[in-house]
Design an enzyme around this catalytic site. Structure first.
Site, PDB file in Angstrom:
ATOM      1  N   GLY A  12       0.815  -1.211   0.000  1.00  0.00           N
ATOM      2  CA  GLY A  12       0.000   0.000   0.000  1.00  0.00           C
ATOM      3  C   GLY A  12       0.847   1.259   0.000  1.00  0.00           C
ATOM      4  O   GLY A  12       2.079   1.208   0.151  1.00  0.00           O
ATOM      5  N   ASP A  13       0.184   2.405  -0.236  1.00  0.00           N
ATOM      6  CA  ASP A  13       0.838   3.718  -0.218  1.00  0.00           C
ATOM      7  C   ASP A  13       1.962   3.834  -1.241  1.00  0.00           C
ATOM      8  O   ASP A  13       2.945   4.552  -1.032  1.00  0.00           O
ATOM      9  CB  ASP A  13       1.377   4.047   1.193  1.00  0.00           C
ATOM     10  CG  ASP A  13       0.279   4.022   2.234  1.00  0.00           C
ATOM     11  OD1 ASP A  13      -0.858   4.400   1.899  1.00  0.00           O
ATOM     12  OD2 ASP A  13       0.548   3.619   3.381  1.00  0.00           O
ATOM     13  N   LYS A  16      -0.640   5.306  -5.622  1.00  0.00           N
ATOM     14  CA  LYS A  16      -1.758   5.020  -6.549  1.00  0.00           C
ATOM     15  C   LYS A  16      -2.573   6.268  -6.839  1.00  0.00           C
ATOM     16  O   LYS A  16      -3.009   6.498  -7.965  1.00  0.00           O
ATOM     17  CB  LYS A  16      -2.676   3.926  -5.958  1.00  0.00           C
ATOM     18  CG  LYS A  16      -1.971   2.596  -5.764  1.00  0.00           C
ATOM     19  CD  LYS A  16      -2.858   1.585  -5.065  1.00  0.00           C
ATOM     20  CE  LYS A  16      -3.168   1.895  -3.618  1.00  0.00           C
ATOM     21  NZ  LYS A  16      -2.013   1.870  -2.696  1.00  0.00           N
ATOM     22  N   GLY A  17      -2.790   7.086  -5.784  1.00  0.00           N
ATOM     23  CA  GLY A  17      -3.591   8.300  -5.958  1.00  0.00           C
ATOM     24  C   GLY A  17      -2.979   9.217  -6.998  1.00  0.00           C
ATOM     25  O   GLY A  17      -3.648   9.642  -7.945  1.00  0.00           O
ATOM     26  N   GLY A  40      -5.953   5.758   1.695  1.00  0.00           N
ATOM     27  CA  GLY A  40      -5.706   7.200   1.711  1.00  0.00           C
ATOM     28  C   GLY A  40      -4.897   7.493   0.465  1.00  0.00           C
ATOM     29  O   GLY A  40      -3.724   7.109   0.391  1.00  0.00           O
ATOM     30  N   HIS A  41      -5.522   8.077  -0.522  1.00  0.00           N
ATOM     31  CA  HIS A  41      -4.857   8.323  -1.805  1.00  0.00           C
ATOM     32  C   HIS A  41      -4.601   9.821  -1.951  1.00  0.00           C
ATOM     33  O   HIS A  41      -5.537  10.616  -1.961  1.00  0.00           O
ATOM     34  CB  HIS A  41      -5.722   7.780  -2.961  1.00  0.00           C
ATOM     35  CG  HIS A  41      -5.838   6.278  -2.932  1.00  0.00           C
ATOM     36  ND1 HIS A  41      -6.536   5.552  -3.852  1.00  0.00           N
ATOM     37  CD2 HIS A  41      -5.298   5.365  -2.077  1.00  0.00           C
ATOM     38  CE1 HIS A  41      -6.437   4.262  -3.565  1.00  0.00           C
ATOM     39  NE2 HIS A  41      -5.701   4.125  -2.486  1.00  0.00           N
ATOM     40  N   GLN A 228      -5.072  -0.317  -1.249  1.00  0.00           N
ATOM     41  CA  GLN A 228      -4.107  -1.148  -0.513  1.00  0.00           C
ATOM     42  C   GLN A 228      -3.047  -1.699  -1.476  1.00  0.00           C
ATOM     43  O   GLN A 228      -2.866  -1.155  -2.551  1.00  0.00           O
ATOM     44  CB  GLN A 228      -4.811  -2.296   0.242  1.00  0.00           C
ATOM     45  CG  GLN A 228      -5.648  -1.859   1.431  1.00  0.00           C
ATOM     46  CD  GLN A 228      -6.990  -1.242   1.061  1.00  0.00           C
ATOM     47  OE1 GLN A 228      -7.769  -1.846   0.361  1.00  0.00           O
ATOM     48  NE2 GLN A 228      -7.262  -0.064   1.544  1.00  0.00           N
ATOM     49  N   LYS A 335       8.242   7.644  -6.714  1.00  0.00           N
ATOM     50  CA  LYS A 335       9.108   8.187  -5.668  1.00  0.00           C
ATOM     51  C   LYS A 335      10.596   7.911  -5.901  1.00  0.00           C
ATOM     52  O   LYS A 335      11.358   7.758  -4.934  1.00  0.00           O
ATOM     53  CB  LYS A 335       8.663   7.689  -4.277  1.00  0.00           C
ATOM     54  CG  LYS A 335       7.199   8.050  -3.955  1.00  0.00           C
ATOM     55  CD  LYS A 335       6.799   7.824  -2.520  1.00  0.00           C
ATOM     56  CE  LYS A 335       7.025   9.036  -1.662  1.00  0.00           C
ATOM     57  NZ  LYS A 335       6.243   9.007  -0.392  1.00  0.00           N
ATOM     58  N   ASP A 337      12.678   9.949  -6.921  1.00  0.00           N
ATOM     59  CA  ASP A 337      13.403  11.135  -6.428  1.00  0.00           C
ATOM     60  C   ASP A 337      13.833  10.990  -4.970  1.00  0.00           C
ATOM     61  O   ASP A 337      14.844  11.557  -4.555  1.00  0.00           O
ATOM     62  CB  ASP A 337      12.521  12.385  -6.572  1.00  0.00           C
ATOM     63  CG  ASP A 337      11.175  12.206  -5.886  1.00  0.00           C
ATOM     64  OD1 ASP A 337      10.435  11.279  -6.277  1.00  0.00           O
ATOM     65  OD2 ASP A 337      10.870  12.963  -4.947  1.00  0.00           O
TER      66      ASP A 337
HETATM   67  P1  GDP Z   1      -1.502   5.610  -2.267  1.00  0.00           P
HETATM   68  O1  GDP Z   1      -2.222   5.133  -1.061  1.00  0.00           O
HETATM   69  O2  GDP Z   1      -0.898   4.489  -3.045  1.00  0.00           O
HETATM   70  O3  GDP Z   1      -2.332   6.514  -3.118  1.00  0.00           O
HETATM   71  O4  GDP Z   1      -0.282   6.465  -1.733  1.00  0.00           O
HETATM   72  P2  GDP Z   1      -0.359   7.619  -0.604  1.00  0.00           P
HETATM   73  O5  GDP Z   1      -1.026   8.795  -1.177  1.00  0.00           O
HETATM   74  O6  GDP Z   1      -0.898   7.059   0.657  1.00  0.00           O
HETATM   75  O7  GDP Z   1       1.183   7.866  -0.352  1.00  0.00           O
HETATM   76  C1  GDP Z   1       2.043   8.252  -1.356  1.00  0.00           C
HETATM   77  C2  GDP Z   1       2.713   9.571  -0.955  1.00  0.00           C
HETATM   78  O8  GDP Z   1       3.796   9.832  -1.821  1.00  0.00           O
HETATM   79  C3  GDP Z   1       1.800  10.780  -1.092  1.00  0.00           C
HETATM   80  O9  GDP Z   1       2.135  11.710  -0.101  1.00  0.00           O
HETATM   81  C4  GDP Z   1       2.125  11.323  -2.471  1.00  0.00           C
HETATM   82  O10 GDP Z   1       1.866  12.718  -2.598  1.00  0.00           O
HETATM   83  C5  GDP Z   1       3.595  11.053  -2.539  1.00  0.00           C
HETATM   84  N1  GDP Z   1       4.133  10.798  -3.877  1.00  0.00           N
HETATM   85  C6  GDP Z   1       3.558  10.143  -4.930  1.00  0.00           C
HETATM   86  N2  GDP Z   1       4.423  10.031  -5.955  1.00  0.00           N
HETATM   87  C7  GDP Z   1       5.570  10.634  -5.560  1.00  0.00           C
HETATM   88  C8  GDP Z   1       6.860  10.808  -6.164  1.00  0.00           C
HETATM   89  O11 GDP Z   1       7.134  10.363  -7.264  1.00  0.00           O
HETATM   90  N3  GDP Z   1       7.793  11.454  -5.414  1.00  0.00           N
HETATM   91  C9  GDP Z   1       7.546  11.924  -4.161  1.00  0.00           C
HETATM   92  N4  GDP Z   1       8.522  12.548  -3.514  1.00  0.00           N
HETATM   93  N5  GDP Z   1       6.349  11.776  -3.560  1.00  0.00           N
HETATM   94  C10 GDP Z   1       5.383  11.127  -4.246  1.00  0.00           C
HETATM   95  P1  IMO Z   2      -3.849   2.630   0.456  1.00  0.00           P
HETATM   96  O1  IMO Z   2      -4.992   2.415  -0.503  1.00  0.00           O
HETATM   97  C1  IMO Z   2      -1.266   0.980   3.540  1.00  0.00           C
HETATM   98  C2  IMO Z   2      -3.071  -1.920   6.304  1.00  0.00           C
HETATM   99  C3  IMO Z   2      -3.215  -1.482   7.741  1.00  0.00           C
HETATM  100  C4  IMO Z   2      -3.077  -2.818   8.438  1.00  0.00           C
HETATM  101  C5  IMO Z   2      -3.795  -3.785   7.505  1.00  0.00           C
HETATM  102  C6  IMO Z   2      -5.246  -4.061   7.868  1.00  0.00           C
HETATM  103  O2  IMO Z   2      -3.738   4.015   0.964  1.00  0.00           O
HETATM  104  O3  IMO Z   2      -2.591   2.082  -0.098  1.00  0.00           O
HETATM  105  P2  IMO Z   2      -7.489  -2.628   7.677  1.00  0.00           P
HETATM  106  O4  IMO Z   2      -7.843  -1.307   8.260  1.00  0.00           O
HETATM  107  O5  IMO Z   2      -7.553  -2.670   6.195  1.00  0.00           O
HETATM  108  O6  IMO Z   2      -8.234  -3.768   8.299  1.00  0.00           O
HETATM  109  O7  IMO Z   2      -5.937  -2.834   8.098  1.00  0.00           O
HETATM  110  O8  IMO Z   2      -3.765  -3.147   6.221  1.00  0.00           O
HETATM  111  N1  IMO Z   2      -3.691  -1.000   5.311  1.00  0.00           N
HETATM  112  C7  IMO Z   2      -2.992  -0.179   4.519  1.00  0.00           C
HETATM  113  N2  IMO Z   2      -1.669   0.082   4.478  1.00  0.00           N
HETATM  114  N3  IMO Z   2      -2.105   1.569   2.663  1.00  0.00           N
HETATM  115  C8  IMO Z   2      -3.426   1.296   2.684  1.00  0.00           C
HETATM  116  O9  IMO Z   2      -4.275   1.760   1.751  1.00  0.00           O
HETATM  117  C9  IMO Z   2      -3.931   0.418   3.664  1.00  0.00           C
HETATM  118  N4  IMO Z   2      -5.163  -0.034   3.977  1.00  0.00           N
HETATM  119  C10 IMO Z   2      -4.992  -0.909   4.969  1.00  0.00           C
HETATM  120  O10 IMO Z   2      -2.209  -0.566   8.117  1.00  0.00           O
HETATM  121  O11 IMO Z   2      -1.718  -3.196   8.486  1.00  0.00           O
HETATM  122 MG    MG Z   3      -2.319   5.501   0.984  1.00  0.00          MG
END
Ligand code: GDP
Ligand code: IMO
Ligand code: MG
Length: 432
Positions: A12-13, A16-17, A40-41, A228, A335, A337
């Site tokens: 996750g994270d 994707k957003g 959280g995107h 995720q 990421k 960079d």
């Molecule tokens: P998601 O859950 O997959 O949508 O990812 P999140 O939004 O939770 O976390 C990704 C974080 O990395 C966010 O704060 C984005 O703004 C940031 N981000 C995305 N792409 C890049 C990148 O290429 N470089 C940097 N420095 N930050 C990025």
């Molecule tokens: P995005 O879409 C990162 C993790 C939680 C925990 C496990 C189970 O932003 O990438 P849950 O609340 O789903 O029952 O938690 O999954 N988790 C994530 N980790 N990014 C997410 O979503 C996540 N959604 C759930 O931290 O370990």
């Molecule tokens: Mg996220």
């Protein structure tokens, strides 16, 4: 074939957003098909940072229709807040037809959250480190056929009350008798639902699967936005440290109610290193100063819970596993960079266990946490890359880093992200 599935290939994270927002410039439809407000995107539109939990990341483009399909567990309180915030921030949700919500989506209410949090706090329970958003309890309701569906919200008050009562009575028994917490009041929930449905009624869609099917038949460009990451998948992730939905590409089909024949690509959003939030094995995790520096440079704290993300190096066997279970056809490397400060960059290429080298990710092994990563160390480029627009402009060492990933996975890197903004994106070929 004009469907593209976008999934997270790690925990996750991955970004994707940002990726879906950038891809949406070319899309007609963007669909969220699983998960809920645990996601959280993050998007950066101009100088504004937006965090979406439920609404698809294509919402800030005028050309897209956004759909929330049956596979999602829908926290209607969060959804209404998100709708209101988007309306206040501009003209993005100017007509209700911009956002369609499936009548078959599972409704998530406060008692799901209460139960999720009570379980995490329980002394003897396994601490998964969930987001506390009620995801597990809501999917349990769906599987045990007690769930309230989005369409049910719009029935007459008495029927709604009866449905809620059925769903709530068992939960309250657990909340009160087992977890020794205050039960949730039926009247309060009913009143809340009655007020929220007034805002939500405009977005109701009887059958989003049919809308998506027609769009695909007409060759419209459709993006499926995963939430995720693959290693958090309920069946194929690092169980029990997983979420309660399927996070794999196949889930886009099941969650949206379409067949596989329309899918052109599966794009894996992949962070150039690895992060994980919550408990569970993480073989390439860096602790101490090294990990803290990566965390700080990458600004690695959660978009949903604000928790610090655990950080570590790229894990190629884990990615190969992810490629196999998703049928990944292309990668978007995010990421890159963040790694620019490093003199040397370790990349995990295998593991050892009791003196033996192992090349496959040991997802089902009871000894998983005893595996030790084997690293190959690449030289860092130590140069700012965020303003670069073409692959050829990147320092040769950064290109080599990308080439190693491509070669090991035998999958092309189609997009390279070098900063959080839309502009900081390097394209190597067309999306659709
Ligand atoms: P998601 O859950 O997959 O949508 O990812 P999140 O939004 O939770 O976390 C990704 C974080 O990395 C966010 O704060 C984005 O703004 C940031 N981000 C995305 N792409 C890049 C990148 O290429 N470089 C940097 N420095 N930050 C990025
Ligand atoms: P995005 O879409 C990162 C993790 C939680 C925990 C496990 C189970 O932003 O990438 P849950 O609340 O789903 O029952 O938690 O999954 N988790 C994530 N980790 N990014 C997410 O979503 C996540 N959604 C759930 O931290 O370990
Ligand atoms: Mg996220």
């Amino acid at each position: 074939m004009s469907g593209i599935i976008v999934i997270g290939s790690q925990w996750g994270d991955e970004g994707k957003g940002k990726a879906v927002d950038v891809f949406s410039a070319e899309a007609d439809y963007v669909i969220r098909y699983q998960g809920g407000a645990n996601a959280g995107h993050t998007l950066n539109i101009g100088n504004q940072k937006k965090i979406l939990h439920l609404i698809p990341s294509g919402i800030f483009h005028s050309n897209t229709t956004c759909i929330i399909s049956a596979g999602v567990v829908l926290d209607i309180e969060t959804l209404v807040s998100e709708i209101q915030a988007i309306k206040q921030s501009g003209d993005y949700l100017n007509k209700p037809s911009k956002l369609l919500i499936s009548d078959s989506a599972t409704v998530l209410l406060s008692y799901h959250r209460v139960l999720d949090q009570a379980r995490e706090k329980a002394v003897n329970g396994v601490k998964i480190g969930t987001t506390g958003k009620g995801i597990g309890p809501a999917y349990e309701d769906r599987a045990s056929r007690k769930a309230l569906l989005f369409g049910d919200l719009f029935t007459d008050k008495e029927t709604l009350k009866n449905k809620l009562e059925k769903s709530l009575s068992e939960k309250n028994f657990l909340i009160e008798k087992f977890y020794k917490q205050t039960p949730v009041s039926l009247e309060n929930i009913l009143n809340k639902v009655l007020s929220l449905r007034e805002e939500l009624k405009f977005y109701r869609c009887h059958d989003t699967s049919s809308v998506i099917y027609k769009a695909l038949k007409e060759n419209k460009k459709v993006l499926f936005e995963g939430a995720q990451g693959s290693l958090l998948d309920l069946l194929h992730g690092t169980y029990p440290y997983v979420t309660s939905s399927s996070t794999l590409s196949g889930s886009a089909l099941v969650g949206s109610g379409i067949g596989p024949g329309f899918i052109k690509k599966v794009i894996a959003i992949t962070k150039a290193y690895t992060t994980r939030v919550g408990g569970g094995p993480f073989l390439t995790e860096c602790t101490g100063e090294e990990g803290e520096l990566l965390q700080k440079t990458g600004e690695e704290w959660g978009a949903t819970t604000g928790r610090m993300r655990r950080c570590g190096w790229l894990d190629l066997p884990a990615l190969k596993y992810s490629a196999r279970i998703n049928g990944i056809t292309h990668l978007a490397l995010m990421k890159l960079d963040v790694l620019s400060y490093l003199k040397e960059i370790p990349v995990c290429v295998a593991y050892t266990l009791k003196g033996k080298t192992i090349y496959d990710y040991p997802v089902y092994s009871s000894e998983l946490s005893e595996f030790k990563p084997v690293y190959t160390v690449l030289p860092g480029w130590q140069e700012e890359i965020s303003s670069m627009k073409k692959f050829e402009e990147l320092p040769k060492k950064a290109q080599d880093y990308i080439r190693l990933i491509q070669k090991e996975l035998d999958i092309p890197v189609e997009v390279v992200s070098v900063g959080p903004t839309r502009e900081a994106t390097i394209w190597r070929r067309n999306l659709f």
